[in-house]
Scaffold this motif. Structure first.
Motif, mmCIF file in Angstrom:
data_model
loop_
_atom_site.group_PDB
_atom_site.id
_atom_site.type_symbol
_atom_site.label_atom_id
_atom_site.label_comp_id
_atom_site.label_asym_id
_atom_site.label_seq_id
_atom_site.Cartn_x
_atom_site.Cartn_y
_atom_site.Cartn_z
ATOM 1 N N ASN A 245 -6.008 3.106 14.883
ATOM 2 C CA ASN A 245 -7.534 2.984 14.858
ATOM 3 C C ASN A 245 -8.368 4.369 15.093
ATOM 4 O O ASN A 245 -9.289 4.770 14.923
ATOM 5 C CB ASN A 245 -7.714 2.415 16.418
ATOM 6 N N ASN A 246 -7.330 5.387 14.872
ATOM 7 C CA ASN A 246 -8.064 7.048 14.447
ATOM 8 C C ASN A 246 -6.638 7.782 14.022
ATOM 9 O O ASN A 246 -5.902 7.557 14.032
ATOM 10 C CB ASN A 246 -8.621 7.575 15.301
ATOM 11 N N GLY A 247 -7.333 9.300 13.739
ATOM 12 C CA GLY A 247 -6.419 9.826 13.140
ATOM 13 C C GLY A 247 -5.571 9.375 12.168
ATOM 14 O O GLY A 247 -5.292 8.981 11.043
ATOM 15 N N GLU A 248 -4.787 10.364 12.265
ATOM 16 C CA GLU A 248 -3.325 10.418 11.425
ATOM 17 C C GLU A 248 -2.879 8.040 11.280
ATOM 18 O O GLU A 248 -2.847 8.040 9.595
ATOM 19 C CB GLU A 248 -2.172 11.179 11.358
ATOM 20 N N GLY A 249 -2.557 8.447 11.925
ATOM 21 C CA GLY A 249 -2.134 6.729 11.681
ATOM 22 C C GLY A 249 -3.188 5.761 11.190
ATOM 23 O O GLY A 249 -2.739 4.805 10.732
ATOM 24 N N PHE A 250 -4.420 6.162 11.508
ATOM 25 C CA PHE A 250 -5.668 4.939 10.795
ATOM 26 C C PHE A 250 -5.542 6.203 9.539
ATOM 27 O O PHE A 250 -5.898 4.609 8.645
ATOM 28 C CB PHE A 250 -7.604 5.501 10.891
ATOM 29 N N LYS A 251 -5.308 6.866 8.945
ATOM 30 C CA LYS A 251 -5.003 7.368 7.625
ATOM 31 C C LYS A 251 -3.915 6.312 7.223
ATOM 32 O O LYS A 251 -3.830 6.187 6.235
ATOM 33 C CB LYS A 251 -4.691 8.514 6.902
ATOM 34 N N VAL A 252 -3.056 6.228 7.582
ATOM 35 C CA VAL A 252 -1.414 5.605 7.327
ATOM 36 C C VAL A 252 -1.881 3.943 7.098
ATOM 37 O O VAL A 252 -1.853 3.639 5.927
ATOM 38 C CB VAL A 252 -0.453 5.353 8.313
ATOM 39 N N LEU A 253 -2.730 3.644 8.132
ATOM 40 C CA LEU A 253 -2.482 1.856 8.299
ATOM 41 C C LEU A 253 -4.059 1.584 6.523
ATOM 42 O O LEU A 253 -4.056 0.657 5.815
ATOM 43 C CB LEU A 253 -3.670 2.031 8.815
ATOM 44 N N VAL A 254 -4.373 2.952 6.250
ATOM 45 C CA VAL A 254 -5.680 2.609 5.503
ATOM 46 C C VAL A 254 -5.111 2.533 3.714
ATOM 47 O O VAL A 254 -5.377 1.940 3.237
ATOM 48 C CB VAL A 254 -6.573 3.240 5.055
ATOM 49 N N ASN A 255 -4.158 3.430 3.523
ATOM 50 C CA ASN A 255 -3.383 3.939 2.522
ATOM 51 C C ASN A 255 -2.415 2.576 2.356
ATOM 52 O O ASN A 255 -2.059 2.086 1.213
ATOM 53 C CB ASN A 255 -2.182 4.771 2.681
ATOM 54 N N TRP A 256 -1.990 1.996 3.459
ATOM 55 C CA TRP A 256 -1.232 0.928 3.124
ATOM 56 C C TRP A 256 -1.927 -0.267 3.345
ATOM 57 O O TRP A 256 -1.590 -1.104 1.818
ATOM 58 C CB TRP A 256 -0.229 0.459 4.410
ATOM 59 N N LEU A 257 -3.319 -0.653 3.169
ATOM 60 C CA LEU A 257 -4.013 -1.599 2.840
ATOM 61 C C LEU A 257 -4.399 -1.552 1.858
ATOM 62 O O LEU A 257 -4.293 -2.412 0.915
ATOM 63 C CB LEU A 257 -5.300 -1.566 3.840
ATOM 64 N N LYS A 258 -4.619 -0.325 1.489
ATOM 65 C CA LYS A 258 -4.822 0.427 -0.234
ATOM 66 C C LYS A 258 -4.430 -1.091 -1.187
ATOM 67 O O LYS A 258 -3.805 -1.402 -2.129
ATOM 68 C CB LYS A 258 -5.643 1.406 -0.647
ATOM 69 N N ASP A 259 -2.807 -0.479 -0.748
ATOM 70 C CA ASP A 259 -1.727 -0.618 -1.820
ATOM 71 C C ASP A 259 -1.731 -2.307 -1.409
ATOM 72 O O ASP A 259 -1.259 -2.654 -2.660
ATOM 73 C CB ASP A 259 -0.574 -0.201 -0.796
ATOM 74 N N GLU A 260 -2.042 -2.620 -0.488
ATOM 75 C CA GLU A 260 -1.315 -4.569 -0.224
ATOM 76 C C GLU A 260 -3.315 -4.923 -0.752
ATOM 77 O O GLU A 260 -2.426 -6.321 -1.252
ATOM 78 C CB GLU A 260 -1.294 -4.202 1.356
ATOM 79 N N ILE A 261 -4.266 -4.125 -1.447
ATOM 80 C CA ILE A 261 -4.526 -5.178 -1.269
ATOM 81 C C ILE A 261 -5.412 -4.703 -2.832
ATOM 82 O O ILE A 261 -5.752 -5.858 -3.886
ATOM 83 C CB ILE A 261 -6.540 -5.291 -0.514
ATOM 84 N N ILE A 262 -5.427 -3.839 -3.272
ATOM 85 C CA ILE A 262 -5.501 -3.742 -4.759
ATOM 86 C C ILE A 262 -4.338 -2.823 -5.091
ATOM 87 O O ILE A 262 -4.185 -2.825 -6.550
ATOM 88 C CB ILE A 262 -6.309 -1.773 -4.371
ATOM 89 N N GLY A 263 -3.703 -2.330 -4.917
ATOM 90 C CA GLY A 263 -1.781 -2.049 -5.988
ATOM 91 C C GLY A 263 -2.933 -0.657 -6.755
ATOM 92 O O GLY A 263 -3.387 0.326 -5.835
ATOM 93 N N ASP A 264 -2.463 -0.054 -7.432
ATOM 94 C CA ASP A 264 -2.086 0.550 -8.437
ATOM 95 C C ASP A 264 -3.591 0.924 -9.390
ATOM 96 O O ASP A 264 -3.364 1.068 -10.527
ATOM 97 C CB ASP A 264 -0.878 0.771 -9.410
ATOM 98 N N VAL A 265 -4.777 0.415 -9.282
ATOM 99 C CA VAL A 265 -5.437 -0.117 -10.391
ATOM 100 C C VAL A 265 -6.949 1.600 -9.812
ATOM 101 O O VAL A 265 -7.184 1.530 -9.172
ATOM 102 C CB VAL A 265 -5.825 -0.617 -10.280
ATOM 103 N N THR A 266 -6.123 2.986 -10.513
ATOM 104 C CA THR A 266 -6.871 3.820 -10.019
ATOM 105 C C THR A 266 -7.145 4.369 -11.283
ATOM 106 O O THR A 266 -6.870 3.774 -12.389
ATOM 107 C CB THR A 266 -5.711 5.042 -9.837
ATOM 108 N N LEU A 267 -8.530 5.129 -11.434
ATOM 109 C CA LEU A 267 -9.365 5.519 -12.162
ATOM 110 C C LEU A 267 -8.328 7.212 -12.422
ATOM 111 O O LEU A 267 -8.305 8.088 -12.140
ATOM 112 C CB LEU A 267 -10.117 5.456 -12.329
#
Length: 267
Positions: A245-267
Motif C-alpha cells: 500500500n505504500n513505499g517500495e512495496g507499492f512501487k513493486v506492485l505498480v510495476n507488476w500491474l504495468k507488466d500484467e496490464i500493458i506489457g512492453d508497449v513503451t515510447l
C-alpha cells in the motif's frame, strides 16, 4: 507512476542547444512548436494507458460482482440485471481494452517512426506530429472516457471526477493545437510564437500533465487497496509479506500491474 525517461520525453524532444542565432525564424519556430506538440503526444499516450488501467479495474470489479454472487445491489449496478449480463459487460470491457491497447501500439509506433524521420529532415515536423492525434482518436478516447466516468460513479467518485478533468484538458489542448497555423503559407510572428509557447509550455500542457499524474496515482492507489488484485499479485509473484500500500512495496506492485496490464508497449 509514469516517470520513466521515455514517458517524460527527455530523449524525444529536439535539443534546444542546437537552435543557434543564425537559424532562420521559420526553422526555429518549427522546432519549438514541434517540442510542445511532442509533449502533447507523449501525454496523450500516458492518458491512453491510464484508460487501459481504468478499464482493467472496472473489469475486475465486474468479475468480483459475478464471483461473490451479491451483485453489490446496495452500492452499484442495481440496474445491471443478471449475472449473464454482467459477464457480457466484462467481455465487452475486455474487448474495449484490447482495441485500445492496439490503438496505443499504433500511435507509439507511428510516433517513433515520425521522430526518426523528422530528426533527419526536420522539415514541417510540427504539422506531422500534430496529425498523430486526430479527430478519430479524440472521439474514441471520448467515448471510452465517458463510459468509465459513468461506471466509476458507482465505484469511486474521485476517480470519476479525475477522468472528467483529464478528458476536459485533453479536448481543450486538442482544440488549441488544431487552431495554430503551422503551414508555411501562414505566418506566425515572434510575439505570437512567444504567446503560443507560453500558453502551451507554461500553462496548458503542465496543468494537463498534473491532472494525468493525479489520475495515475489515484488509479494505482485504488488498485493497491483492492484485496482481490493484491491476491492476484501475491499468487503471481509468491510475495506473501510485503506491504503493497505504500513505499517500495507499492512501487513493486505498480510495476507488476504495468507488466500484467500493458506489457512492453513503451515510447
Amino acid at each position: 507512476m509514469n516517470g520513466n525517461k521515455a514517458e517524460r520525453g527527455d530523449d524525444t524532444l529536439f535539443p534546444l542547444h542546437r537552435i543557434d542565432q543564425d537559424m532562420v525564424f521559420e526553422d526555429r519556430k518549427n522546432i519549438l512548436l514541434s517540442n510542445q506538440i511532442i509533449l502533447f503526444v507523449l501525454n496523450t499516450s500516458h492518458y491512453m494507458t491510464d484508460l487501459i488501467y481504468a478499464l482493467y479495474f472496472l473489469s475486475f470489479c465486474e468479475r468480483e460482482d459475478i464471483n461473490d454472487g451479491t451483485g453489490s445491489s446496495n452500492t452499484r449496478h442495481s440496474h445491471s440485471g443478471s449475472e449473464e449480463h454482467k459477464r457480457d459487460v466484462t467481455e465487452q470491457l475486455a474487448e474495449i481494452r484490447k482495441q485500445l491497447y492496439a490503438l496505443v501500439y499504433q500511435v507509439r509506433t507511428n510516433f517513433r517512426q515520425l521522430l526518426d524521420d523528422c530528426r533527419k529532415t526536420r522539415v514541417d515536423s510540427a504539422p506531422k506530429f500534430r496529425r498523430l492525434v486526430d479527430w478519430n482518436l479524440v472521439c474514441v478516447l471520448g467515448v471510452i472516457n465517458d463510459l468509465l466516468i459513468s461506471e466509476m460513479k458507482h465505484i469511486s467518485t474521485p476517480l470519476s471526477a479525475q477522468l472528467h478533468n483529464c478528458m476536459l484538458g485533453f479536448a481543450n489542448l486538442y482544440q488549441f493545437l488544431k487552431k495554430i497555423p503551422l503551414q508555411h503559407q501562414y505566418q506566425i510572428t515572434k510575439p505570437q510564437l512567444d504567446v503560443l509557447l507560453q500558453a502551451l509550455g507554461v500553462e496548458l500542457i503542465p496543468s494537463w500533465k498534473l491532472q494525468l499524474d493525479l489520475l495515475n496515482y489515484r488509479l494505482f492507489s485504488t488498485l493497491a487497496c483492492n484485496d482481490s488484485i493484491v491476491s492476484e499479485y501475491r499468487k503471481g509473484t509468491g510475495d506473501r509479506d510485503t506491504n503493497v500500500n505504500n513505499g517500495e512495496g507499492f512501487k513493486v506492485l505498480v510495476n507488476w500491474l504495468k507488466d500484467e496490464i500493458i506489457g512492453d508497449v513503451t515510447l
